[in-house]
Design an enzyme around this catalytic site. Structure first.
Site, PDB file in Angstrom:
ATOM      1  CE  LYS A  52      -3.877  -2.285   2.212  1.00  0.00           C
ATOM      2  NZ  LYS A  52      -4.531  -2.680   3.454  1.00  0.00           N
ATOM      3  CD  GLN A  96      -3.916  -4.532   6.445  1.00  0.00           C
ATOM      4  OE1 GLN A  96      -3.992  -3.504   5.777  1.00  0.00           O
ATOM      5  NE2 GLN A  96      -4.224  -5.711   5.955  1.00  0.00           N
ATOM      6  CG  ASP A 119     -10.505  -0.327   4.773  1.00  0.00           C
ATOM      7  OD1 ASP A 119     -10.106  -0.843   3.718  1.00  0.00           O
ATOM      8  OD2 ASP A 119      -9.895  -0.403   5.857  1.00  0.00           O
TER       9      ASP A 119
HETATM   10  N1  GUN Z   1      -7.119  -6.838   5.681  1.00  0.00           N
HETATM   11  C1  GUN Z   1      -7.336  -7.564   4.558  1.00  0.00           C
HETATM   12  N2  GUN Z   1      -8.013  -6.842   3.647  1.00  0.00           N
HETATM   13  C2  GUN Z   1      -8.234  -5.617   4.206  1.00  0.00           C
HETATM   14  C3  GUN Z   1      -8.876  -4.436   3.747  1.00  0.00           C
HETATM   15  O1  GUN Z   1      -9.402  -4.338   2.635  1.00  0.00           O
HETATM   16  N3  GUN Z   1      -8.871  -3.386   4.613  1.00  0.00           N
HETATM   17  C4  GUN Z   1      -8.304  -3.451   5.840  1.00  0.00           C
HETATM   18  N4  GUN Z   1      -8.380  -2.376   6.619  1.00  0.00           N
HETATM   19  N5  GUN Z   1      -7.702  -4.541   6.296  1.00  0.00           N
HETATM   20  C5  GUN Z   1      -7.671  -5.620   5.480  1.00  0.00           C
END
Ligand code: GUN
Length: 281
Positions: A52, A96, A119
């Protein structure tokens, strides 16, 4: 069969986003910023977050990763979120997942300002999406949606079968396809005859976390199949779709890896830019 190259399509999207960031910089003399909170040292989470950050930098976003040990108190995270909420240089906040057990996921998600919720997990955004109002859209289903639209721009009247009813993917995916006038069936672990449901589908989105669940004879010709699964098995990483079998029948199919995954991250960057733009109005 069309092999849907998520890697390439995501790279194209990032290229567009890079241009957009550059013109936003000229227009507002500011750049969008993404803050990611990472708790603990789970390897998959660390890899996701690293990617990311890498791609956020590539498109010219300001990005930061704030790390905490597994033992961090919930209050520390809530206070940090509150600080980020009121910081004008932060356009998007992502915590996350998964979180350590002693931290209440719902509380954390609800603490993030809906306008910075990249998100799309905040109940306000979930509600807005299901009402057809402006909202942040969860990155994985948004990525799937963009891949489907690449193959079939007009989805009106198509029959879509979603395998898996998660908040992360299945439910928001349903909303996106409904908006496109698809007829959507949501299936899950208690569905009686999954094969029969899938055989009706023009579009299948598989996101259940069961390795190679969707078989070749579950898919009719001309079906677009999107595989969200990432499962570790003895033979390596596989999706929720039996790739070799399904590729013989489907019209189009995403590989794992290199399908949905790269799109998810590109969509996170898109959401960050969209949050920034909305905050400038
Ligand atoms: N962990 C796995 N996929 C995601 C996601 O799309 N967003 C977040 N915040 N954590 C994750």
């Amino acid at each position: 069969m069309i092999l849907i190259d998520g890697k390439k399509i995501a790279a194209e999207l990032r290229e567009e986003l890079k241009k957009e960031v550059s013109s936003l910089k000229t227009k507002y003399n500011k750049i969008p910023g993404l803050s990611v909170i990472l708790i603990g040292d789970l390897t998959p989470s660390q890899i996701y977050v690293k990617n990311k950050e890498k791609f956020a930098n590539e498109v010219g976003l300001r990005s930061e990763v704030i790390k905490y040990p597994d033992s961090v108190k919930e209050k520390v995270i809530l206070d940090k979120i509150s600080e980020l909420n009121s910081n004008d240089s932060v356009s998007g906040i992502l915590v996350q997942l998964p979180l350590p057990k002693h931290i209440n996921k719902q509380k954390i998600i609800e603490a993030i300002a809906p306008s910075k919720d990249v998100d799309g997990f905040h109940p306000m955004n979930v509600g807005n999406l299901s009402s057809g109002y402006q909202s942040s859209i969860p990155c994985t289903p948004l990525g799937c949606y963009l891949l489907i639209k690449k193959i079939e721009p007009n989805l009106s009247g198509k029959k879509a079968v979603i395998v898996g009813r998660s908040n992360l993917n299945g439910k928001p995916m349903t909303q996106l396809l409904l908006k496109e006038n698809c007829t959507v069936t949501i299936t899950h672990s208690r569905t009686k005859n999954l094969k029969a449901e899938c055989l009706e589908a023009d579009i299948i989105v598989a996101a259940v976390g069961i390795p190679e669940l969707v078989k070749g004879d579950w898919v009719k010709k001309d079906t677009i199949v999107i595989d969200v699964g990432i499962n570790k098995t003895d033979k390596g990483i596989v999706g929720d779709v039996a790739f070799d079998e399904v590729s013989k029948n489907a019209k189009a199919l995403t590989p794992v890896p290199g399908g949905v995954g790269p799109m998810t991250i590109a969509c996170l960057l898109k959401n960050t830019i969209d949050c920034f733009k909305r905050s400038q109005i």
